[in-house]
Enzyme design. Structure first.
Site, PDB file in Angstrom:
ATOM      1  N   ALA A  10       3.240  -7.722  15.299  1.00 56.59           N
ATOM      2  CA  ALA A  10       4.104  -7.403  14.161  1.00 56.59           C
ATOM      3  C   ALA A  10       4.911  -6.095  14.008  1.00 56.59           C
ATOM      4  CB  ALA A  10       3.176  -7.261  12.811  1.00 56.59           C
ATOM      5  N   GLY A  12       5.524  -2.029  16.682  1.00 50.17           N
ATOM      6  CA  GLY A  12       5.280  -1.298  18.026  1.00 50.17           C
ATOM      7  C   GLY A  12       5.281  -1.773  19.229  1.00 50.17           C
ATOM      8  N   ASP A  32      -1.593 -11.125  14.164  1.00 44.19           N
ATOM      9  CA  ASP A  32      -1.773  -9.554  13.318  1.00 44.19           C
ATOM     10  C   ASP A  32      -2.596  -9.757  12.048  1.00 44.19           C
ATOM     11  OD1 ASP A  32      -1.204  -6.923  12.696  1.00 44.19           O
ATOM     12  OD2 ASP A  32       0.505  -7.325  14.225  1.00 44.19           O
ATOM     13  N   ASP A  41      -8.072 -10.460  11.144  1.00 45.56           N
ATOM     14  CA  ASP A  41      -8.550  -9.062  11.081  1.00 45.56           C
ATOM     15  C   ASP A  41      -9.558  -8.841  12.214  1.00 45.56           C
ATOM     16  OD1 ASP A  41      -9.526  -6.725  10.733  1.00 45.56           O
ATOM     17  OD2 ASP A  41     -10.473  -6.784   8.745  1.00 45.56           O
ATOM     18  N   LEU A  42      -8.972  -8.449  13.415  1.00 41.47           N
ATOM     19  CA  LEU A  42      -9.716  -8.084  14.672  1.00 41.47           C
ATOM     20  C   LEU A  42     -10.750  -7.138  14.671  1.00 41.47           C
ATOM     21  CD1 LEU A  42      -6.894  -8.750  17.425  1.00 41.47           C
ATOM     22  CD2 LEU A  42      -8.457 -10.293  16.445  1.00 41.47           C
ATOM     23  N   SER A 114      -4.723   2.781  27.457  1.00 38.16           N
ATOM     24  CA  SER A 114      -4.094   4.283  26.946  1.00 38.16           C
ATOM     25  C   SER A 114      -4.489   5.384  27.961  1.00 38.16           C
ATOM     26  CB  SER A 114      -4.632   4.721  25.637  1.00 38.16           C
ATOM     27  OG  SER A 114      -4.277   6.152  25.546  1.00 38.16           O
ATOM     28  N   TYR A 153     -11.307   7.073  19.934  1.00 42.49           N
ATOM     29  CA  TYR A 153     -10.152   6.473  20.571  1.00 42.49           C
ATOM     30  C   TYR A 153     -10.160   6.380  22.213  1.00 42.49           C
ATOM     31  CZ  TYR A 153      -5.485   5.462  21.556  1.00 42.49           C
ATOM     32  OH  TYR A 153      -4.031   4.801  22.136  1.00 42.49           O
ATOM     33  N   LYS A 157     -10.738   3.084  24.693  1.00 46.97           N
ATOM     34  CA  LYS A 157      -9.660   2.668  25.745  1.00 46.97           C
ATOM     35  C   LYS A 157     -10.374   2.785  27.158  1.00 46.97           C
ATOM     36  CE  LYS A 157      -6.158   1.974  23.045  1.00 46.97           C
ATOM     37  NZ  LYS A 157      -5.533   0.568  22.688  1.00 46.97           N
TER      38      LYS A 157
END
Length: 255
Positions: A10, A12, A32, A41-42, A114, A153, A157
């Site tokens: 949805a 970015g 999404d 909802d993942l 990332s 985060y 990643k």
């Protein structure tokens, strides 16, 4: 043309990927939280199961590719949510679609990781180990106890990149491919929220790639286009840095 599922579709990077793939004539299954073909909802096991079931129904159990773009950053409402979406939301969704990808004859997947994932400490954190062992409850618990969104985060990643490289070995033996893109800073709503965050904003603004700017979503989508194309037919288990030189700047001697 191909049928391709895209999570985080949805906004970015996910939205840019969808624009590229749709322009090339592919059939998309957008996934999404809302405003998608598959609304799920993942961050939860129940949501991931629903996403897999709805995707399988939409593609009739034959899928050409998956692009896993869904992710949350350091401004997520909870540290555990970062683990739930960025690692388990990717791994459980991909594993649930393995048979459908195999049914296409040469299924492909791209995980959006990332550059932060490459900067984890040399010895993986217990949080990372718990993720790689598939222990969501434990990895979330460690993350919440640590209380550091940036560490969670980076760990998520790093772990999802390790997952992708491990999985690519088994997939390659079936004629399938799985690769990871590691973006640096990219001008998305997620990145903007990080820049505006009172805790991390200054550090985010000051962490600038050697090229002197952040990337844009279309530049990441270009990488996805390549990894899903026949031009990358012998590329499997790779990590493609699209980061303006950030990784080289931080760890030139480690690759």
């Amino acid at each position: 043309m191909s049928t391709i599922a895209v999570t985080g579709a949805a906004s970015g990077i996910g939205a840019a990927v969808c624009q590229h793939l749709e322009a090339a004539g592919h059939t998309l299954i957008r996934v999404d939280l809302r405003n998608a073909d598959v609304n799920a909802d993942l961050s939860s096991a129940k949501g991931r199961k629903a996403a897999v079931e709805q995707t399988l129904a939409a593609c009739d159990n034959r899928l050409d590719a998956v692009v896993a773009c869904a992710g949350v950053g350091v401004t997520a409402p909870s540290v555990g949510l970062i683990i739930g979406v960025n690692y388990f939301g990717v791994t459980e969704y991909l594993e649930g679609l393995e048979t459908a990808l195999a049914n296409s004859g040469n299924g492909k997947a791209v995980i959006i990781g990332s550059v932060a994932g490459s900067h984890m400490v040399a010895q993986p954190h217990p949080m990372t180990a718990a993720m790689l062992e598939g222990d969501e409850a434990r990895s979330r618990q460690i993350a919440e106890e640590l209380g550091d969104p940036a560490a969670a985060y980076a760990a998520s990643k790093y772990a999802v990149t390790v997952f992708g490289r491990r999985k690519s070995v088994a997939w390659g033996k079936q004629g399938m491919r799985l690769n990871v893109i590691a973006p640096g800073a990219v001008e998305t709503p997620l990145h903007q929220a990080s820049k505006e965050d009172a805790r991390f904003g200054e550090a985010v603004k000051n962490f600038v790639a050697p090229m002197g700017r952040a990337g844009v979503p279309d530049e990441i989508a270009d990488g996805v286009d390549f990894l899903l194309s026949d031009q990358s037919a012998f590329v499997n288990g790779s990590v493609l840095f699209i980061d303006g030189g950030m990784d080289a700047m931080v760890r030139a001697h480690t690759f």
